[in-house]
Design an enzyme around this catalytic site. Structure first.
Site: not given
Length: 166
Positions: A84, A94, A97, A99
């Site tokens: 990333r 990307r 990710d 989160d």
């Protein structure tokens, strides 16, 4: 203190499945207990940049003693390890990710981290895999995520495409 948390995983660059598998492996290697992983979901991009490849998404239920900021730092380190590039456009393509969506009943509103994740209830690609892991899941304020998903109406394609590999 051990807490149950939920992470959202997404990838739309390179070998998407491999990036998601690597995220789960790296979480485990760093001492985070991975309790469950949802199916994989093929989803359309949302946010500021819509002209990009579809995402592969999943949700992970974890058990951890890490504090919220420590867990965020680990998520960012895993993203970096998978290629990333920070400083790229927000919501752009990307490789990975990770989160932090929920962490026990923690409610936090800071510059680096807000819990629950502020966009959690407005995104089908987050809600669908989360509810697969726990259909009764609710926010600390009692908001049921199944109700949030029902309120989204049409749009935001999130199609289950298979079991999580590995």
């Amino acid at each position: 203190m051990k807490r149950t948390g939920y992470l959202g995983l997404g990838s739309n660059v390179g070998d998407r499945e491999q990036h998601l598998r690597a995220a789960v492996r790296l979480l485990r290697e760093q001492g985070v207990k991975v309790e469950a992983v949802s199916s994989l979901y093929e989803t359309e991009p949302v946010g500021e940049i819509l002209d990009q490849p579809d995402f592969l998404n999943a949700a992970v239920r974890i058990g951890t003693g890490l504090e919220p900021e420590e867990l965020l730092d680990l998520c960012k380190a895993i993203e970096l390890e998978q290629g990333r590039m920070f400083g790229a456009p927000r919501h752009g393509p990307r490789p990975l990710d990770v989160d932090l969506l929920l962490l026990g009943d923690v409610e936090l509103h800071g510059e680096r981290l807000s819990l629950p994740h502020p966009e959690l209830t407005s995104r089908r690609f987050v809600l669908a895999p989360l509810l697969e892991l726990d259909p009764e899941l609710a926010l600390p304020d009692g908001t049921r995520l199944a109700d949030a998903l029902g309120a989204l109406g049409e749009g935001q394609r999130a199609e289950r495409v298979g079991a999580f590999p590995g």
